[in-house]
Design an enzyme around this catalytic site. Structure first.
Site, PDB file in Angstrom:
ATOM      1  N   CYS A 122       1.818  25.918  41.810  1.00 52.04           N
ATOM      2  CA  CYS A 122       2.682  25.826  43.001  1.00 52.04           C
ATOM      3  C   CYS A 122       3.270  24.432  43.217  1.00 52.04           C
ATOM      4  O   CYS A 122       4.209  24.274  44.000  1.00 52.04           O
ATOM      5  CB  CYS A 122       1.914  26.271  44.235  1.00 52.04           C
ATOM      6  SG  CYS A 122       1.401  28.001  44.174  1.00 52.04           S
ATOM      7  N   HIS A 263       5.792  23.922  50.341  1.00 55.10           N
ATOM      8  CA  HIS A 263       5.495  25.092  49.520  1.00 55.10           C
ATOM      9  C   HIS A 263       5.076  26.234  50.436  1.00 55.10           C
ATOM     10  O   HIS A 263       4.305  26.048  51.381  1.00 55.10           O
ATOM     11  CB  HIS A 263       4.379  24.754  48.534  1.00 55.10           C
ATOM     12  CG  HIS A 263       3.766  25.943  47.887  1.00 55.10           C
ATOM     13  ND1 HIS A 263       4.499  26.863  47.176  1.00 55.10           N
ATOM     14  CD2 HIS A 263       2.472  26.385  47.857  1.00 55.10           C
ATOM     15  CE1 HIS A 263       3.700  27.808  46.722  1.00 55.10           C
ATOM     16  NE2 HIS A 263       2.463  27.550  47.126  1.00 55.10           N
ATOM     17  N   ASN A 293       4.753  34.133  48.349  1.00 55.55           N
ATOM     18  CA  ASN A 293       4.516  32.926  47.554  1.00 55.55           C
ATOM     19  C   ASN A 293       5.082  33.150  46.155  1.00 55.55           C
ATOM     20  O   ASN A 293       4.520  33.893  45.356  1.00 55.55           O
ATOM     21  CB  ASN A 293       3.014  32.642  47.487  1.00 55.55           C
ATOM     22  CG  ASN A 293       2.679  31.382  46.706  1.00 55.55           C
ATOM     23  OD1 ASN A 293       3.541  30.800  46.040  1.00 55.55           O
ATOM     24  ND2 ASN A 293       1.430  30.965  46.762  1.00 55.55           N
TER      25      ASN A 293
END
Length: 338
Positions: A122, A263, A293
């Site tokens: 990520c 994020h 996500n």
């Protein structure tokens, strides 16, 4: 005859364009209720996610990356042939080798570019952003394409409710170029890793430690495995610490920022960090509700949302932040020049 090399004049890098792409198929929380033991209220309260986009069978990470890249280049008004370097941040490459960057280069039809993949989960996009920026700042390159792209649905077990509700597929690309006179661009960053966290979030099968076999497939070792509580606790602490460090080092506070683009892993993590920074809600970009996500793609997708909603303006001080598997941590400070 001796060769005299002229010293290169140091420059700063800036983001000059943003392009994104998500596949058209949508998986809602209502859809997931039919697949696993979960419900919309539980998912929304714990993650902030309402829906996510998934690829159809046969669509790979390079396909999403190419669409985002084309969008980015079209907005900038340049041909793909002008790109000199392609960096693809991903944990779901089309295959172990060649690099997805090679496949993107071929599909885009870029004749002389070089490139590579970067794996930081990520945090992949902000890590790749800094690598690309240094190539520009060195004076060696003037147009570097940085792409964050992942097809997370390819490594998710849709019978595991702890992971299947979280992830989606998508891609985002930015073009890095030298700043013009008077522009600031990328200012500073803080990155760190903590390998002790590898046990909390990983895909154990398919590498040199556990090569693919019938046994690894049967044990579901080719899917994402996550200790949700461990990841959450680390992310809440480290995203705040990283952002505070980069702001303190530059004599800034949260109120000085025009936009905070984190994020998109969990809405509660984002809100906790924003509160600690003293950021007003209107300056915090959250779009996890519609994309989930998307790993390396979340930050460029959030940039696009900020631009689309008029919440990111030329001249704004912008802070990016991420925490990912590894564990990886990153925070980036920049002046928006696009």
């Amino acid at each position: 005859m001796s060769l005299t090399l002229k010293p290169r004049v140091p420059v700063r890098a800036k983001i000059s364009s943003v392009g994104t792409y998500v596949p058209p198929r949508v998986l809602t929380n209502a859809d997931l209720e039919k697949m696993v033991e979960t419900n919309d209220q539980w998912i929304v309260e714990r993650t902030g996610i309402r829906e996510r986009h998934l690829v159809d069978k046969g669509v790979a990470t390079s396909d999403l990356a190419v669409e985002a890249a084309r969008c980015c280049l079209k907005i900038r008004g340049i041909e793909a042939s002008e790109v000199e370097v392609i960096i693809v941040a991903t944990v779901t490459p089309d295959m172990l080798f060649p690099a997805t960057a090679c496949l993107v280069q071929n599909k885009l039809g870029v004749p002389e570019a070089w490139g590579f993949d970067l794996s930081a989960a990520c945090s992949g996009f902000p890590y790749a952003l800094q690598v690309g920026a240094k190539l520009v700042e060195s004076g060696m390159h003037r147009k570097v394409l940085v792409i964050g792209a992942d097809v997370m649905s390819s490594i998710i077990d849709y019978t595991d409710r702890t992971t299947c509700v979280i992830f989606g597929d998508g891609a985002g690309a930015v073009l890095l170029e030298p700043c013009a006179e008077g522009e600031v661009g990328l200012i500073d960053y803080w990155h760190e890793i903590d390998g002790a966290g590898a046990v909390a979030l990983n895909m154990p099968g398919g590498g040199s430690l556990n090569p693919s076999t019938a046994e690894t497939v049967a044990k579901k070792m080719h899917y994402v495995h996550q200790d949700g509580q461990a990841v959450y606790k680390f992310a809440v602490r480290k995203m705040a610490e990283a952002t505070e460090k980069v702001l303190e080092r530059n004599g800034l506070e949260g109120k000085d920022l025009g936009c905070f683009i984190p994020h998109q892993a969990n809405k509660r993590i984002i809100e906790s960090t924003a509160h600690r920074l003293g950021m007003p809600p209107e300056s915090v970009i959250i779009n996890i509700d519609r994309y989930g996500n998307t790993t390396a793609a979340t930050i460029p997708l959030a940039m696009h949302t900020a631009l689309e909603e008029g919440r990111l303006q030329k001249g704004d001080l912008v802070l990016l932040a991420s925490v990912g598997a590894g564990f990886t941590v990153g925070a980036t400070l920049l002046r928006w020049e696009f």
